[in-house]
Structures are given as structure tokens and as C-alpha cells.
Write an enzyme that holds these catalytic residues in place. Structure first.
Site, PDB file in Angstrom:
ATOM      1  N   LYS A   1      36.887  -4.697  27.663  1.00 21.32           N
ATOM      2  CA  LYS A   1      36.946  -5.121  26.270  1.00 21.32           C
ATOM      3  C   LYS A   1      37.291  -6.606  26.249  1.00 21.32           C
ATOM      4  O   LYS A   1      38.151  -7.058  27.012  1.00 21.32           O
ATOM      5  CB  LYS A   1      38.013  -4.297  25.544  1.00 21.32           C
ATOM      6  CG  LYS A   1      38.172  -4.620  24.069  1.00 21.32           C
ATOM      7  CD  LYS A   1      39.216  -3.722  23.419  1.00 21.32           C
ATOM      8  CE  LYS A   1      39.347  -3.953  21.929  1.00 21.32           C
ATOM      9  NZ  LYS A   1      40.367  -3.062  21.317  1.00 21.32           N
TER      10      LYS A   1
ATOM     11  N   SER B   1      38.840  -0.504  17.325  1.00 22.56           N
ATOM     12  CA  SER B   1      38.175  -1.757  17.595  1.00 22.56           C
ATOM     13  C   SER B   1      37.433  -1.815  18.924  1.00 22.56           C
ATOM     14  O   SER B   1      36.624  -2.712  19.121  1.00 22.56           O
ATOM     15  CB  SER B   1      39.217  -2.885  17.563  1.00 22.56           C
ATOM     16  OG  SER B   1      40.169  -2.693  18.593  1.00 22.56           O
TER      17      SER B   1
ATOM     18  N   SER C   1      42.570   2.281  18.552  1.00 17.91           N
ATOM     19  CA  SER C   1      41.322   1.649  18.981  1.00 17.91           C
ATOM     20  C   SER C   1      40.699   2.142  20.282  1.00 17.91           C
ATOM     21  O   SER C   1      39.581   1.747  20.601  1.00 17.91           O
ATOM     22  CB  SER C   1      41.504   0.144  19.075  1.00 17.91           C
ATOM     23  OG  SER C   1      41.458  -0.392  17.781  1.00 17.91           O
TER      24      SER C   1
HETATM   25  N1  GLN Z   1      42.056   0.363  12.972  1.00 21.57           N
HETATM   26  C1  GLN Z   1      43.351  -0.137  13.279  1.00 21.57           C
HETATM   27  C2  GLN Z   1      43.481  -1.553  12.760  1.00 21.57           C
HETATM   28  O1  GLN Z   1      42.573  -2.005  12.170  1.00 21.57           O
HETATM   29  C3  GLN Z   1      43.630  -0.065  14.743  1.00 21.57           C
HETATM   30  C4  GLN Z   1      43.109  -1.198  15.542  1.00 21.57           C
HETATM   31  C5  GLN Z   1      43.534  -1.159  16.987  1.00 21.57           C
HETATM   32  O2  GLN Z   1      44.036  -0.153  17.478  1.00 21.57           O
HETATM   33  N2  GLN Z   1      43.351  -2.271  17.670  1.00 21.57           N
HETATM   34  O3  GLN Z   1      44.461  -2.198  12.934  1.00 21.57           O
END
Ligand code: GLN
Length: 505
Positions: free
Chosen positions: A89, A164, A188
Site C-alpha cells: 500500500k 482505504s 481499511s
Molecule cells: N473509513 C475509515 C476512515 O475513513 C477508515 C480508514 C482507515 O482505516 N484507514 O477513516
């Protein structure tokens, strides 16, 4: 090329890490051949938007080095990852590839060092093909916040991958790679894994070093592997885990034999009933309104399989589940506003071209460099930390965070694992959600474990509306990742949901 080697190559991408490692050991394929095959697939499937960068020369050089080690006799179970192609990532910094966090702010940025997770996987012999798309600074749940491209769901390219870690999920689900890294701050790893039908685990906070992970919310950020099977995740997690003096919150906790524990028989269990004695708690708040009927029935079908394997299902409660949304969306932006202050146009990152004075330079650089969601969170975070609002928002959220963690401990007096859905629905259409708050609500089932710092996993649990994948979430107490991996593996021995691939793959 003979027809057997052609058909071998045609199916190489369909194989998991464990199978590929065996073939590499048996010299049925070399890492260079495997890497070439996957690089071809990646270029054929660039429309998925999974990758932000690929470097064929670096990947092939690493693959050749892995082949050379094997030729020298390095092989066997302790070297499963030797020569296995993966990608990271683009939240992990890497020396060999640009590191952007999918933001214009870091366009073209080169790190002088590798993140600990990256170097540990490299030491285990993995081959890095490139960097994977994600939401900008990992803020989002659909990969629509990437400054470069939306990642597309291989099951239906008009649908989101989740986020994400959307690029990681798309790449693994489309069989561009057998495994990838992701990060999970509020879901994420788990949510994109669920929406694309793969397996992903977020370990206990502190299990993997955050050194070199571009920080979003430091008290929540964790790295985690994404792969097709629980066993493959165990192999990656084994290499990724462990104390790192360069991360102040890295835990001095012994890393168990994840791989061994994934396949070993539990005490008191039998081959036919591998989960005998395991109590799985179902929080009533995870099965109420707000979960779509298709997700509920897939989740229940997966739970029925776990019951057949000997597990007992018990009712539990996590009464503050709903509060996890406001709590997370105060704490995470607060930490983000502080972490992202380093992107000021001075030290690294984008700098505006024309400006009158230092203030305008900061202002223009940050306005141009950050996308809308990142700006929204910086503003919310700055607000909740500001004098006069700190006690009402940030401090209150911290207190509730502790209560959410306590609720889990109360539930774990009645069960060994907690199970439920990962996301309330299957993957929605790209572009179909314009309301950021409504988008935040979809994180309801992943945020509680994140706030508590507990490990959580998503395993494929069949399919819901429009034939799209559903994930079952399993949450354990601290440091019990082995129980998650073992349970996921047991489920994958009796179901084939994790083996299903999108059409044409
Ligand atoms: N969807 C969550 C956010 O927008 C989690 C994102 C993540 O785990 N990086 O913060």
C-alpha cells in the site's frame, strides 16, 4: 513454449502463496517466471487502478536474487515467502519506489528509507512489484479519495473496492498478486477485504511497527496483510510482526508461531470438530437494523459453518457500538490534523509556485496539495482540539473510547471470539455517495475493534446482492491473532467462498 508450460503459466496467478512456495521449492517455476507473469497481468489490468507504480526492473532483480538464494539451498517452510511477489500500500515508505500516500502533496516523493514492515518482508524474501493505490493518507472507505485514480472492484468495475486499502484489495482479488500489505486505522484492511472477497487481518495495535507508515491517526494505525487465505495471511503476518525500537508504541510482545497455530489442532478439538470448545459471541448491535438482508444472511450462513465445525454461538452485547462513529471521527481527525501539519511545503511535499510570504506559501501549498476529504479532517481535527472545544469533544471522545474497550472486555468474559458483519452492505457503485457523514456510518462494525486496539479479521462469507462478496468479521482479545487465523483457516477448509474469483480471472 510447450503447452504444459503455457497452461502452467496461465494458472500461476490463480495460486495462493502457500502453493506457489511449494512450486518454487520444487523448481516447477522460478520467481523470475512468476514475477514476469504477474507483471504482464498487472499491465493488462491497469484499468482497475490497483497500482500507483510498478517497477519491472527492480521486481525482476529481486526475483533473480530470490532464485539465486534457492539455488544455494535456502528453501522449505521457514522460507515460504522467498521469491513471492507482493506489493505495498502506498502508505508505507519505500526507498525503491515513490511514496505518495495517494496524495498530490507527496507527488514524486522518495523516502530515504524503507518502512519496517517493508524491510521485514524484504528480508523474508518477498519480491516487491510496486506500490498500491489507496485513499489519500488512508482517509476513506471507498478508494474514491485517491488523488490519482479510483480503484475498481474486480467483481464489477463500476463498484468500489472499499478502502482505504482499495488497491491492495483489487490487486489480490483480481489475481494480480497473491498477497499485499494494507493498513487499518478504522477498518481499511478488513472492509476492502470484505468487499472484494479476500482475507485480511488487522493485528493488535502495536504488533506491527508503524515506523515508515505515513501517519494518519497514530493511536489507531496498524499494518496488516491481505491475501486469499487465512494461512497466507499468517505467513505474511509472521514476517511483518515484532518489536521495533523505532516505533514508540511497538509492543515488546513475543511473536507466536502464527503459521503453526493456524493449522494446528486446538486443545480438546478433533479433525472433524476443529473449533470444538470455541465460544463465538454475536453482539446484538452487529445484527440489528442497518445491516442489509443479504449481508445478514451470508453472515449467518458462515456462522452456521463455524457451528458445524464445533464452535458454540453465544449472544453478547457491545452497547456503545453506535458511539464508535462520533468517537472515531473526533479522535482520528484530531490526530490527523497534528500528523499532517508536517506537510507544509518546506520540508517535503508539494510547494506552491508563487507566494508573497511564508504564510501564503503554507496556505497555497496545503490548499493545492491536499484533497477535499483530507482538508475536511484537518479542519475537524483542529476544531476539536482547539481551546474551548477540547473538553467537550476530544476529551469526551477519549473517555468513551475507554468505555468501548471495556465493553469488549466484558463481552470476552462470555466468549473467545466476537463475530459479525464487516460492512453493512456489499460494495456500492462508484460515485454513488456524496454525503461524507453517511459514508462514515458504513464504518460502524470496524471502528469498535480499532478504537479498542483489538485484532480483527475479514474472511470471505459468500455473496450478497448482485453477486458481490460479503466478509465475516472475527475479533479476538489482544494478541490472540492466532485464534482468528485458526478459525478463518478452519472455515476455509470446509467452504469455497475464498476460492471464487471474479469472472475472467
Ligand atoms: N473509513 C475509515 C476512515 O475513513 C477508515 C480508514 C482507515 O482505516 N484507514 O477513516
Amino acid at each position: 513454449m510447450s503447452s504444459t508450460s503455457t497452461s502452467l503459466h496461465l494458472s500461476l496467478h490463480q495460486l495462493d502463496v502457500t502453493t506457489l512456495a511449494r512450486m518454487l521449492d520444487e523448481r516447477k517455476v522460478s520467481s523470475v517466471e512468476l514475477t514476469r507473469h504477474l507483471l504482464d497481468r498487472i499491465s493488462q489490468h491497469s484499468a482497475l487502478g490497483a497500482f500507483l507504480c510498478v517497477n519491472e526492473d527492480i521486481a525482476l532483480a529481486q526475483a533473480a536474487a530470490a532464485d539465486a538464494w534457492r539455488a544455494k539451498g535456502v528453501h522449505g517452510p521457514a522460507h515460504t515467502l522467498l521469491g513471492i511477489p507482493i506489493a505495498h500500500k502506498d502508505i508505507f515508505v519505500t526507498r525503491d519506489f515513490p511514496s505518495t500516500a495517494a496524495s498530490k502533496m507527496l507527488d514524486g516523493y522518495r523516502s530515504p528509507f524503507d518502512a519496517t514492515v517493508v524491510s521485514r518482508l524484504a528480508e523474508a524474501g518477498t519480491v516487491t512489484l510496486g506500490k498500491l493505490n489507496c485513499d489519500e493518507f488512508a482517509m476513506g472507505g471507498a478508494n474514491e479519495n485517491s488523488a490519482y485514480a479510483v480503484a475498481r472492484n474486480p467483481w464489477n468495475p463500476s463498484r468500489i473496492t472499499g478502502g482505504s486499502s482499495g488497491g491492495s484489495a483489487a490487486a489480490v482479488a483480481a489475481r494480480l498478486l497473491p498477497a499485499a500489505t494494507g493498513t487499518d486505522t478504522g477498518g481499511s484492511v478488513r472492509q476492502p477485504a470484505a468487499l472484494t472477497g479476500i482475507t485480511g487481518i488487522k493485528p493488535t495495535y502495536g504488533r506491527c511497527s508503524r515506523y515508515g507508515m505515513i501517519a494518519f491517526a497514530s493511536s489507531l494505525d496498524q499494518a496488516g496483510p491481505m491475501a486469499r487465505t487465512a494461512l497466507d495471511c499468517a505467513h505474511l503476518l509472521q514476517a511483518m510482526s515484532g518489536f521495533d525500537p523505532r516505533d514508540a508504541t511497538s509492543a515488546e510482545q513475543a511473536v507466536p508461531d502464527f503459521v503453526g497455530a493456524t493449522t494446528a489442532l486446538r486443545a480438546g478439538a478433533s479433525a472433524a470438530q476443529p473449533l470444538k470448545g470455541l465460544r463465538i459471541g454475536l453482539p446484538k448491535e452487529f445484527f440489528g437494523e442497518g445491516v442489509s438482508a443479504d449481508v445478514l444472511s451470508a453472515t449467518r450462513a458462515a456462522l452456521a459453518e463455524l457451528e458445524k465445525l464445533g464452535a458454540t454461538l453465544v449472544d453478547v452485547s457491545l452497547p456503545r457500538t453506535e458511539l464508535s462513529i462520533p468517537v472515531y471521527y473526533i479522535i482520528a481527525p484530531a490526530e490527523a490534523s497534528s500528523n499532517l501539519s508536517r506537510f507544509d511545503g518546506v520540508r517535503y511535499g508539494h510547494r506552491a509556485e508563487a507566494y508573497k510570504d511564508l504564510n501564503e506559501m503554507y496556505c497555497k501549498s496545503r490548499s493545492e496539495g491536499f484533497g477535499a476529504e483530507v482538508k475536511r479532517r484537518i479542519m475537524i481535527g483542529t476544531y476539536v482540539l482547539s481551546h474551548g472545544y477540547y473538553d467537550a469533544y476530544y476529551l469526551q471522545a477519549q473517555k468513551l473510547r475507554r468505555m468501548i474497550a471495556d465493553d469488549f472486555q466484558a463481552a470476552f468474559t462470555q466468549c473467545d471470539l466476537i463475530a459479525g458483519p464487516v460492512a453493512p452492505t456489499v460494495a456500492r457503485a462508484i460515485g454513488s455517495q456524496k454525503d461524507p457523514v453517511a459514508e462514515y456510518l458504513a464504518d460502524i462494525f470496524t471502528l469498535p475493534a480499532s478504537l479498542a486496539g483489538l485484532p480483527g479479521m475479514s474472511v470471505p462469507a459468500g455473496f450478497g446482492a448482485d453477486g458481490l462478496p460479503v466478509g465475516l468479521q472475527l475479533i479476538s482479545n489482544y494478541w490472540q491473532e492466532s485464534t482468528l487465523l485458526h478459525t478463518g483457516h478452519a472455515l476455509q477448509q470446509v467452504t469455497d467462498w475464498h476460492l471464487k474469483a471474479p469472472a475472467g480471472v
